[in-house]
Scaffold this motif. Sequence first.
Motif, PDB file in Angstrom:
ATOM      1  N   ALA A  34      36.024   2.867 -23.165  1.00  0.00           N
ATOM      2  CA  ALA A  34      34.927   1.996 -22.725  1.00  0.00           C
ATOM      3  C   ALA A  34      34.731   0.812 -23.668  1.00  0.00           C
ATOM      4  O   ALA A  34      34.285  -0.259 -23.243  1.00  0.00           O
ATOM      5  N   ALA A  35      35.070   0.999 -24.943  1.00  0.00           N
ATOM      6  CA  ALA A  35      34.928  -0.100 -25.911  1.00  0.00           C
ATOM      7  C   ALA A  35      35.845  -1.257 -25.549  1.00  0.00           C
ATOM      8  O   ALA A  35      35.532  -2.426 -25.826  1.00  0.00           O
ATOM      9  N   GLY A  36      37.005  -0.950 -24.991  1.00  0.00           N
ATOM     10  CA  GLY A  36      37.842  -1.986 -24.398  1.00  0.00           C
ATOM     11  C   GLY A  36      38.641  -2.838 -25.360  1.00  0.00           C
ATOM     12  O   GLY A  36      38.982  -3.975 -25.038  1.00  0.00           O
ATOM     13  N   PHE A  37      38.961  -2.338 -26.550  1.00  0.00           N
ATOM     14  CA  PHE A  37      39.809  -3.107 -27.464  1.00  0.00           C
ATOM     15  C   PHE A  37      40.894  -2.207 -28.043  1.00  0.00           C
ATOM     16  O   PHE A  37      40.799  -0.983 -28.015  1.00  0.00           O
ATOM     17  N   GLU A  38      41.938  -2.845 -28.582  1.00  0.00           N
ATOM     18  CA  GLU A  38      43.058  -2.116 -29.173  1.00  0.00           C
ATOM     19  C   GLU A  38      42.916  -2.087 -30.685  1.00  0.00           C
ATOM     20  O   GLU A  38      42.327  -2.991 -31.288  1.00  0.00           O
ATOM     21  N   THR A  39      43.439  -1.037 -31.283  1.00  0.00           N
ATOM     22  CA  THR A  39      43.423  -0.884 -32.734  1.00  0.00           C
ATOM     23  C   THR A  39      44.840  -0.643 -33.233  1.00  0.00           C
ATOM     24  O   THR A  39      45.725  -0.243 -32.470  1.00  0.00           O
ATOM     25  N   ASP A  40      45.043  -0.863 -34.528  1.00  0.00           N
ATOM     26  CA  ASP A  40      46.356  -0.666 -35.127  1.00  0.00           C
ATOM     27  C   ASP A  40      46.469   0.644 -35.906  1.00  0.00           C
ATOM     28  O   ASP A  40      47.573   1.092 -36.205  1.00  0.00           O
ATOM     29  N   TYR A  41      45.341   1.272 -36.222  1.00  0.00           N
ATOM     30  CA  TYR A  41      45.361   2.552 -36.927  1.00  0.00           C
ATOM     31  C   TYR A  41      44.488   3.581 -36.223  1.00  0.00           C
ATOM     32  O   TYR A  41      44.926   4.687 -35.922  1.00  0.00           O
ATOM     33  N   TYR A  42      43.243   3.219 -35.963  1.00  0.00           N
ATOM     34  CA  TYR A  42      42.318   4.174 -35.362  1.00  0.00           C
ATOM     35  C   TYR A  42      42.772   4.584 -33.970  1.00  0.00           C
ATOM     36  O   TYR A  42      43.132   3.761 -33.136  1.00  0.00           O
ATOM     37  N   THR A  43      42.729   5.881 -33.720  1.00  0.00           N
ATOM     38  CA  THR A  43      42.804   6.448 -32.377  1.00  0.00           C
ATOM     39  C   THR A  43      41.830   7.621 -32.358  1.00  0.00           C
ATOM     40  O   THR A  43      41.466   8.152 -33.425  1.00  0.00           O
ATOM     41  N   PRO A  44      41.391   8.074 -31.189  1.00  0.00           N
ATOM     42  CA  PRO A  44      40.537   9.264 -31.156  1.00  0.00           C
ATOM     43  C   PRO A  44      41.182  10.474 -31.815  1.00  0.00           C
ATOM     44  O   PRO A  44      40.496  11.265 -32.472  1.00  0.00           O
ATOM     45  N   GLU A  45      42.513  10.607 -31.670  1.00  0.00           N
ATOM     46  CA  GLU A  45      43.203  11.732 -32.301  1.00  0.00           C
ATOM     47  C   GLU A  45      43.166  11.624 -33.828  1.00  0.00           C
ATOM     48  O   GLU A  45      42.943  12.617 -34.530  1.00  0.00           O
ATOM     49  N   VAL A  46      43.380  10.403 -34.334  1.00  0.00           N
ATOM     50  CA  VAL A  46      43.292  10.180 -35.779  1.00  0.00           C
ATOM     51  C   VAL A  46      41.877  10.454 -36.269  1.00  0.00           C
ATOM     52  O   VAL A  46      41.668  11.029 -37.345  1.00  0.00           O
ATOM     53  N   HIS A  47      40.890  10.038 -35.494  1.00  0.00           N
ATOM     54  CA  HIS A  47      39.476  10.282 -35.819  1.00  0.00           C
ATOM     55  C   HIS A  47      39.250  11.761 -36.082  1.00  0.00           C
ATOM     56  O   HIS A  47      38.689  12.153 -37.117  1.00  0.00           O
ATOM     57  N   LYS A  48      39.665  12.604 -35.146  1.00  0.00           N
ATOM     58  CA  LYS A  48      39.446  14.043 -35.295  1.00  0.00           C
ATOM     59  C   LYS A  48      40.240  14.605 -36.472  1.00  0.00           C
ATOM     60  O   LYS A  48      39.722  15.403 -37.262  1.00  0.00           O
ATOM     61  N   ALA A  49      41.493  14.171 -36.593  1.00  0.00           N
ATOM     62  CA  ALA A  49      42.360  14.718 -37.640  1.00  0.00           C
ATOM     63  C   ALA A  49      41.922  14.286 -39.030  1.00  0.00           C
ATOM     64  O   ALA A  49      42.195  15.002 -40.013  1.00  0.00           O
ATOM     65  N   ALA A  50      41.250  13.151 -39.148  1.00  0.00           N
ATOM     66  CA  ALA A  50      40.863  12.637 -40.467  1.00  0.00           C
ATOM     67  C   ALA A  50      39.902  13.575 -41.192  1.00  0.00           C
ATOM     68  O   ALA A  50      39.803  13.549 -42.425  1.00  0.00           O
ATOM     69  N   PHE A  51      39.192  14.412 -40.444  1.00  0.00           N
ATOM     70  CA  PHE A  51      38.253  15.355 -41.052  1.00  0.00           C
ATOM     71  C   PHE A  51      38.913  16.669 -41.457  1.00  0.00           C
ATOM     72  O   PHE A  51      38.243  17.553 -42.025  1.00  0.00           O
ATOM     73  N   ALA A  52      40.211  16.820 -41.170  1.00  0.00           N
ATOM     74  CA  ALA A  52      40.961  17.995 -41.616  1.00  0.00           C
ATOM     75  C   ALA A  52      41.405  17.746 -43.051  1.00  0.00           C
ATOM     76  O   ALA A  52      42.246  16.888 -43.310  1.00  0.00           O
ATOM     77  N   LEU A  53      40.823  18.465 -43.987  1.00  0.00           N
ATOM     78  CA  LEU A  53      40.986  18.143 -45.408  1.00  0.00           C
ATOM     79  C   LEU A  53      41.955  19.093 -46.108  1.00  0.00           C
ATOM     80  O   LEU A  53      41.914  20.308 -45.894  1.00  0.00           O
ATOM     81  N   PRO A  54      42.806  18.551 -47.000  1.00  0.00           N
ATOM     82  CA  PRO A  54      43.667  19.414 -47.804  1.00  0.00           C
ATOM     83  C   PRO A  54      42.860  20.193 -48.833  1.00  0.00           C
ATOM     84  O   PRO A  54      41.722  19.827 -49.170  1.00  0.00           O
ATOM     85  N   GLY A  55      43.469  21.245 -49.345  1.00  0.00           N
ATOM     86  CA  GLY A  55      42.762  22.130 -50.259  1.00  0.00           C
ATOM     87  C   GLY A  55      42.198  21.449 -51.485  1.00  0.00           C
ATOM     88  O   GLY A  55      41.070  21.729 -51.897  1.00  0.00           O
ATOM     89  N   TYR A  56      42.953  20.536 -52.090  1.00  0.00           N
ATOM     90  CA  TYR A  56      42.472  19.917 -53.326  1.00  0.00           C
ATOM     91  C   TYR A  56      41.241  19.069 -53.089  1.00  0.00           C
ATOM     92  O   TYR A  56      40.408  18.906 -53.992  1.00  0.00           O
ATOM     93  N   VAL A  57      41.093  18.519 -51.868  1.00  0.00           N
ATOM     94  CA  VAL A  57      39.892  17.749 -51.537  1.00  0.00           C
ATOM     95  C   VAL A  57      38.732  18.703 -51.280  1.00  0.00           C
ATOM     96  O   VAL A  57      37.596  18.462 -51.734  1.00  0.00           O
ATOM     97  N   LYS A  58      38.969  19.791 -50.565  1.00  0.00           N
ATOM     98  CA  LYS A  58      37.906  20.771 -50.311  1.00  0.00           C
ATOM     99  C   LYS A  58      37.319  21.301 -51.620  1.00  0.00           C
ATOM    100  O   LYS A  58      36.126  21.573 -51.721  1.00  0.00           O
ATOM    101  N   LYS A  59      38.174  21.436 -52.636  1.00  0.00           N
ATOM    102  CA  LYS A  59      37.698  21.948 -53.925  1.00  0.00           C
ATOM    103  C   LYS A  59      36.768  20.977 -54.643  1.00  0.00           C
ATOM    104  O   LYS A  59      36.079  21.359 -55.592  1.00  0.00           O
ATOM    105  N   LEU A  60      36.723  19.727 -54.207  1.00  0.00           N
ATOM    106  CA  LEU A  60      35.844  18.742 -54.800  1.00  0.00           C
ATOM    107  C   LEU A  60      34.426  18.820 -54.242  1.00  0.00           C
ATOM    108  O   LEU A  60      33.517  18.193 -54.779  1.00  0.00           O
ATOM    109  N   PHE A  61      34.246  19.565 -53.157  1.00  0.00           N
ATOM    110  CA  PHE A  61      32.898  19.736 -52.598  1.00  0.00           C
ATOM    111  C   PHE A  61      32.040  20.539 -53.583  1.00  0.00           C
ATOM    112  O   PHE A  61      32.509  21.535 -54.139  1.00  0.00           O
ATOM    113  N   PRO A  62      30.790  20.117 -53.797  1.00  0.00           N
ATOM    114  CA  PRO A  62      29.927  20.844 -54.728  1.00  0.00           C
ATOM    115  C   PRO A  62      29.688  22.280 -54.270  1.00  0.00           C
ATOM    116  O   PRO A  62      29.665  22.561 -53.088  1.00  0.00           O
TER     117      PRO A  62
END
Length: 291
Positions: A263-291
Motif C-alpha cells: 500500500a505504501a507504493g514505493f520500492e526499496t533497495d534493502y528493506y523488505t517485509p521478510e527482512v523486517h521480520k528476520a532482523a529481529f532474529a538475534l545471534p547469541g552474542y547479541v542476546k547476551k548483551l540484554f540486561p
Amino acid sequence: MSEATKQDEKQVWVTESLHDHYAQRLRVDEMLYDSETEHQRLKVFQNGTFGRILTLDDVVQTTEGDNFIYHEMLTHVPILAHGSAKRVLIIGGGDGGMAREALRHRTVEHVTMVEIDAGVVDFSKEYLPMLSQGALDDPRLNLVINDGALFMKETSDKFDVIIVDSTDPIGPGEVLFTDTFYGHAARALTEDGIIVTQNGVPFMQGDELTGTLRAFQALFADASCYLATIPTYAGGPMAFGWGSHSSTNRSVSLTDLEARFAAAGFETDYYTPEVHKAAFALPGYVKKLFP
C-alpha cells in the motif's frame, strides 16, 4: 621502489579509529569539503567504491553507496510496524537521508527533524544532495536547529515514531544515550508509539546496546533490538534499539507487513517485509548483551 609502492605513497587515506584495537581505512580519491565547525570537523570526499562519504572527526557517518541500508531500516521498520504513523520525529539526521525515507510514506503527515549543527544541513544540501533527494524542502518537514536532548525535554508534542539518528556516544552525541533522554522520549510518544535508536556495532560496542536496552526495559511495554549489516559501519552488523508502548507492534505478521508495504507504493533497495521480520532474529552474542 616498485611502481605499486610509489602509487600507494601518492594515495591519501582517511583512517577511522573509532575502536581501541580495530580501524578501517577509506581512500580519498578527491577531497570535496573539509571544515571545522563549532561542534566537529566535517569532511566529504569521493571514494571509488562508496561514492561520496561524510565523516565527522574522521568517523564515517554516511556514504552515497550504502546509506540506503541504514536509512531504510531505521524508518520503514518502525513506520510499517506501527501501521498508522502520522507524526515522526527525527533526532539528528542532518544529511536528510532519514527524512527522505520517512517522507516516502504518504500516510506520514508531519516530520520534525532536530539537528544540533546547522552546518551539517547546509553542506549536505550542497555536497550530498543525493542523500536528501529534496526531502529537506518538503512542506511536511519542520527543521529545528537545536540540541536534540533539550528539544526532547521541552517538547509538548506527541509522535507516533521517534528515530534517534545519533552519532556515537562521544562528544555532542553522548547525551542522546542517557536514561534521562530516553525518559523524555517515552513521554513524547503516543500510547502505541515506537522509538528506534542507532546503537552501534554490538560486537565492538556492546555497552551501547546494553545501556539502551536497560533504559528501554524500564520505560516501554516492549524492548528489544534488530540488526542490519552496513559495510562502512565496520565490525559486524549494526544494532538498532527498539522500544514501544505497544506490546504487539514488533509481532505484526508478515502478511500485514506485506499489505502495508504494498500500500505504501514505493520500492526499496534493502528493506523488505521478510527482512523486517528476520532482523529481529538475534545471534547469541547479541542476546547476551540484554540486561
